[in-house]
Design a protein around this motif. Structure first.
Motif, short mmCIF file in Angstrom:
data_model
loop_
_atom_site.label_atom_id
_atom_site.label_comp_id
_atom_site.label_asym_id
_atom_site.label_seq_id
_atom_site.Cartn_x
_atom_site.Cartn_y
_atom_site.Cartn_z
N ILE A 48 4.49 4.29 10.63
CA ILE A 48 4.57 2.80 10.37
C ILE A 48 3.39 2.31 9.17
CG2 ILE A 48 3.13 2.14 12.16
CD1 ILE A 48 5.39 -0.27 12.02
N PHE A 49 2.36 3.05 9.36
CA PHE A 49 1.14 2.79 8.42
C PHE A 49 1.50 3.19 6.88
CE2 PHE A 49 -2.21 4.80 5.74
CZ PHE A 49 -2.61 3.62 5.52
N GLU A 50 2.21 4.49 6.83
CA GLU A 50 2.39 4.97 5.41
C GLU A 50 3.73 4.16 5.12
OE1 GLU A 50 0.60 6.85 3.91
OE2 GLU A 50 -0.44 7.97 5.47
N ASN A 110 4.62 1.31 5.31
CA ASN A 110 4.21 -0.08 5.00
C ASN A 110 3.69 -0.24 3.94
OD1 ASN A 110 3.51 -2.99 5.76
ND2 ASN A 110 1.68 -2.33 5.54
N ILE A 111 2.59 0.57 3.50
CA ILE A 111 1.83 0.68 2.37
C ILE A 111 2.82 1.25 1.03
CG2 ILE A 111 -0.30 0.47 3.27
CD1 ILE A 111 -0.55 3.31 2.24
N ARG A 112 3.53 2.02 1.23
CA ARG A 112 4.14 2.75 0.06
C ARG A 112 5.58 2.21 -0.06
NH1 ARG A 112 2.00 8.83 0.12
NH2 ARG A 112 0.60 8.56 1.66
N ILE A 113 6.70 2.20 1.24
CA ILE A 113 7.92 1.48 0.84
C ILE A 113 7.91 0.04 1.13
CG2 ILE A 113 10.12 1.60 1.87
CD1 ILE A 113 9.70 4.59 2.74
N ASP A 145 -10.64 2.78 6.43
CA ASP A 145 -10.76 2.13 5.27
C ASP A 145 -10.11 0.74 4.92
OD1 ASP A 145 -8.56 3.66 5.22
OD2 ASP A 145 -9.06 4.86 3.62
N SER A 146 -8.65 0.81 5.02
CA SER A 146 -8.06 -0.31 4.39
C SER A 146 -7.79 -1.36 5.38
CB SER A 146 -6.59 0.14 4.07
OG SER A 146 -6.02 1.11 5.08
N TYR A 147 -8.41 -1.32 6.65
CA TYR A 147 -8.44 -2.37 7.53
C TYR A 147 -9.55 -3.35 6.80
CZ TYR A 147 -10.84 -4.85 11.14
OH TYR A 147 -11.49 -6.04 12.01
N LEU A 200 -5.10 14.84 -5.42
CA LEU A 200 -4.83 13.94 -6.56
C LEU A 200 -5.15 12.32 -6.07
CD1 LEU A 200 -1.26 15.55 -7.75
CD2 LEU A 200 -3.68 15.57 -9.05
N ASN A 201 -6.15 12.53 -5.38
CA ASN A 201 -6.42 10.95 -4.77
C ASN A 201 -6.96 9.98 -5.80
OD1 ASN A 201 -7.09 13.16 -2.85
ND2 ASN A 201 -6.32 11.49 -1.40
N PRO A 202 -6.76 8.90 -5.72
CA PRO A 202 -7.18 7.60 -6.56
C PRO A 202 -8.47 6.86 -6.69
CG PRO A 202 -5.68 6.73 -5.02
CD PRO A 202 -5.67 8.13 -4.65
N GLU A 203 -9.09 6.99 -5.38
CA GLU A 203 -10.11 6.03 -5.07
C GLU A 203 -11.10 5.87 -6.14
OE1 GLU A 203 -8.71 8.00 -2.70
OE2 GLU A 203 -7.47 6.56 -1.38
N ILE A 204 -11.65 7.03 -6.56
CA ILE A 204 -12.93 7.07 -7.28
C ILE A 204 -12.37 6.40 -8.64
CG2 ILE A 204 -12.65 9.42 -8.24
CD1 ILE A 204 -15.29 9.48 -8.28
N THR A 236 3.09 11.30 -3.39
CA THR A 236 3.69 9.99 -3.94
C THR A 236 2.62 9.09 -4.46
OG1 THR A 236 3.73 8.56 -2.14
CG2 THR A 236 5.48 10.22 -2.20
N PHE A 237 1.40 9.06 -4.03
CA PHE A 237 0.39 8.09 -4.55
C PHE A 237 -0.21 8.63 -5.97
CE2 PHE A 237 -1.95 10.72 -1.25
CZ PHE A 237 -2.83 11.25 -2.13
N PHE A 238 0.17 9.76 -6.30
CA PHE A 238 -0.27 10.01 -7.54
C PHE A 238 0.34 9.18 -8.84
CE2 PHE A 238 0.13 13.08 -11.53
CZ PHE A 238 -1.12 12.87 -11.89
N ASN A 277 -2.10 -3.79 -3.65
CA ASN A 277 -2.19 -3.46 -2.30
C ASN A 277 -2.80 -2.01 -2.13
OD1 ASN A 277 -0.34 -1.39 -2.79
ND2 ASN A 277 0.95 -1.78 -0.83
N THR A 278 -3.02 -1.57 -1.06
CA THR A 278 -3.92 -0.55 -0.91
C THR A 278 -3.21 0.85 -1.66
OG1 THR A 278 -5.19 0.92 0.67
CG2 THR A 278 -3.03 0.19 1.36
N GLU A 279 -1.89 0.66 -1.83
CA GLU A 279 -1.25 1.87 -2.57
C GLU A 279 -0.88 1.43 -4.02
OE1 GLU A 279 -0.47 4.42 -1.04
OE2 GLU A 279 1.20 5.63 -2.06
N ALA A 280 -2.04 0.41 -4.56
CA ALA A 280 -2.11 -0.10 -5.96
C ALA A 280 -0.82 -0.51 -6.34
CB ALA A 280 -2.20 1.18 -6.90
C1 DMJ Z 1 -3.38 5.93 -0.22
O1 DMJ Z 1 -2.20 6.33 0.25
C2 DMJ Z 1 -3.63 4.64 0.29
O2 DMJ Z 1 -4.46 4.18 -0.92
C3 DMJ Z 1 -4.37 4.53 1.45
O3 DMJ Z 1 -5.02 3.23 1.63
C4 DMJ Z 1 -5.54 5.66 1.85
N1 DMJ Z 1 -5.62 6.34 0.38
C5 DMJ Z 1 -4.37 7.21 0.13
C6 DMJ Z 1 -4.53 7.88 -1.21
O4 DMJ Z 1 -5.79 8.75 -1.26
#
Ligand code: DMJ
Length: 470
Positions: A119-121, A123-126, A248-250, A361-365, A419-421, A448-451
């Motif tokens: 459900i978490f994944e 929610n943020i992506r789809i 984190d995203s909480y 390939l994470n985006p946060e930084i 997919t978040f790349f 949103n947390t998935e940009a």
């Molecule tokens: C992404 O799916 C989202 O940003 C999530 O909140 C946690 N981080 C991953 C990517 O690193």
């Protein structure tokens, strides 16, 4: 000079300064041709990766770039890469590619699948991806898809605490998985709030907010929360407090949902929570600012292992106006990146060693560098993203796209492009390098947390109160 005149004069000076600062942050680069070239390079690389996805993985969740094949998350695909990619392709002006995804979503995508989705994944992506697709395209059929998807998620929230179960079956609505981490428990107010706003049905936001409050209401006497909870009993399964992966995203959604919808209850929770974070989790170690792990009841330190996901924190600190800590913490992440030329997924800052050596390939930084570049106008952060982009090209680029790295020390590659790349990493690079020339108004958007971007001016706060029911 009269009091009134003095006041007016200082107001005028402040306004002039603010307007200069904003202009500066749009134009502050001395290297605009170089930045334009980099922005074009990101677009070209995005297009190259997108074409690879289409050729080798079309209809599936993710590209496997080394084997030139695909991976699905479940027994049937959910089309996660394209849904995640849409808003990035749109912002880059790749309209034919974006339109193709929109058409597929409307004409061919069917969520009536007998699979248990996390459900978490999803929610943020789809849900996040579809809602943003609706906002950008204005296509009401996309909103229908988003609502259909959210309705399939809703049975998961039917628990004693209101915290959703881990999985939900998209066809039957049967949910399972009583143990979830805090991010999986409380990262719903933003997407559910947007859906309630668009549909004028408060039930979505109410469900997301109930889950968030269930976490907050179980804080300790010193104001900290744990990181794993039982959704039926409401007992903490793990009492470790941190802002790392799994939590984190909480925190991110407390502040972003407050900003977007004006729900002051969430604003107060953010204000209160951040005090505990700075008091107990923050730790200066060898001149660097880290946020480690402590026991939620005693505040005693339990570990100095952090994760690269924590690099979301400078962005949210900067958004909330805490520039000093944001800059300080971003320097820490930048230092870590430059130890390896990529970031390890987990790192023990006291042992100075990677705990989990992969980089996926994470985006946060990159996200935080983009926020800080925009909000301060300081080209230090532009330079950071230039370096991160150069390193990713050096170590993660493959013949057809980009791939994760198994070990940041050896740079051995894995066969997976998350997919978040598409959704995040490429988007934040593009927005940074095209900052002086694009029409994207950062100050009018919340990601949103998935940009996936949403317009702040699209929300009327009085209406939001009614439509979301707070
Ligand atoms: C992404 O799916 C989202 O940003 C999530 O909140 C946690 N981080 C991953 C990517 O690193």
């Amino acid at each position: 000079m009269s009091m009134m005149k003095t006041l007016l004069l200082s107001l005028l000076i402040s306004l002039t300064l603010i307007s200069c600062q904003n202009k500066d942050s749009k134009k502050n680069s001395t290297d605009q041709p170089e930045n334009s070239q980099l922005a074009q390079d990101v677009v070209n690389e995005t297009l190259r990766s997108w074409k690879a996805y289409k050729e080798y993985a079309w209809g599936h969740d993710a590209l496997a770039p080394l084997s030139k094949s695909f991976t699905d998350w479940y027994s049937e695909p959910l089309y996660i890469s394209p849904i995640d990619a849409y808003s990035t392709l749109y912002l880059m002006g790749l309209m034919d590619e974006a339109k193709e995804i929109e058409n597929y979503v409307v004409d061919s995508l069917n969520f009536d699948k007998n699979i248990d989705a996390k459900i978490f994944e999803v929610n943020i992506r789809i849900l996040g991806g579809l809602l943003s697709m609706y906002e950008l395209s204005g296509n009401p059929k996309v909103l229908d898809k988003a609502r259909d998807f959210a309705d399939r998620m809703m049975p998961a929230f039917n628990t004693k605490t209101g915290v959703p179960k881990y999985w939900v079956n998209l066809k039957t609505g049967i949910a399972r998985g009583d143990t979830v981490n805090v991010a999986e428990a409380g990262t719903y107010t933003f997407e559910m709030g947007m859906l309630s706003y668009y549909t004028q049905d408060p039930k979505y936001y109410q469900a997301g907010k109930k889950a968030t409050l269930a976490i907050y209401n179980r804080r300790s006497d010193i104001g900290l929360i744990g990181d794993v909870i039982d959704v039926e009993t409401g007992e903490w399964v793990s009492e470790t407090s941190h802002i790392c992966a799994g939590v984190d995203s909480y925190y991110e959604y407390l502040y972003k949902s407050y900003l977007m919808f004006g729900d002051s209850e969430l604003g107060k929770i953010w204000d209160e929570s951040i005090i505990g974070i700075h008091q107990y989790l923050a730790e200066e170690f060898e001149g660097k600012l880290w946020y480690g792990r402590v026991n939620m009841n005693t505040g005693e330190r339990t570990s100095s292992v952090v994760t690269l996901y924590d690099a979301f924190f400078p962005a949210i600190l900067a958004l909330s106006g805490d520039m000093e800590r944001a800059k300080n913490n971003q320097q820490t992440w930048n230092w870590l990146w430059n130890q390896y030329g990529l970031e390890p997924s987990g790192y023990d800052y006291k042992k100075a060693t990677p705990k989990y050596p992969s980089y996926n390939l994470n985006p946060e930084i990159i996200e935080s560098a983009y926020y800080l570049f925009h909000l301060t106008g300081d080209t230090t952060y532009l330079s950071m993203n230039k370096k991160f982009w150069a390193d990713i090209k050096k170590y993660c680029r493959t013949e057809i796209a980009y791939t994760s790295v198994a070990n940041v020390e050896t740079k051995e590659q894995k066969d997976y492009m998350p997919t978040f790349f598409f959704a995040e990493t490429l988007k934040y690079f593009y927005l940074t390098f095209s900052h002086h020339q694009n029409n994207f108004n950062f100050d009018d958007h919340i990601f949103n947390t998935e940009a996936h971007p949403f317009r702040r001016s699209g929300i009327d706060k009085t209406e939001a109160k009614m439509r979301l029911g707070f």
